[in-house]
Motif scaffolding. Sequence first.
Motif: not given
Length: 183
Positions: A145, A161, A163-164, A176, A180
């Motif tokens: 990410s 982060s 991420c998403k 996350c 992944s």
Amino acid sequence: MFQSFLKGAKLRGWMSRSDCPPVIHECKVLLDCAYSTLDKINDDVILRAWLKHAPGVYYCRSSTHIGNSLILFYSQGNRSLSPVPGSIKYIYESEGSWHFAVQRQWSLATIGTDPYAAYPHFPVKLYSSALEEKLESVRVSWVISHFARWAVSHEHVVILSLCKVSGYDVISLDDCLELSSSQ
């Protein structure tokens, strides 16, 4: 801005025509070298200013867009280690695949424990504001990410982060990592 775009498109079209005078065609070669997003170093490596990885996911070198150059990645592709934050210095294609030359964010091993570790629902980590000088080659598939970086002092940054990220919901780094690894 639209007028400038149209004038530029007309100029590029005229310079690409076969009946363009050779003197003007030489100007096109110079302009392509100066303003192209692709730089060919030799026959094996091509540098880019940015790379579209997926719909809505762009990676850029730090000189192009600092925010899109900040990535969390698995060092050497080893998913058993924690992801490492870094900044993309170069984007290059070699042997048919895309890679990043990345400078890692210095960790803060000298301070002992991370003061944010006590807050599990606030998924940030404290790092040094300095980047390593050494470049590390990172494959695009090793990236999990982007991350946000906020300077809390001249010596320290907080890393979050991205991420998403969806609306106001931020998934923790652990979640996350599970997402992944399952893909």
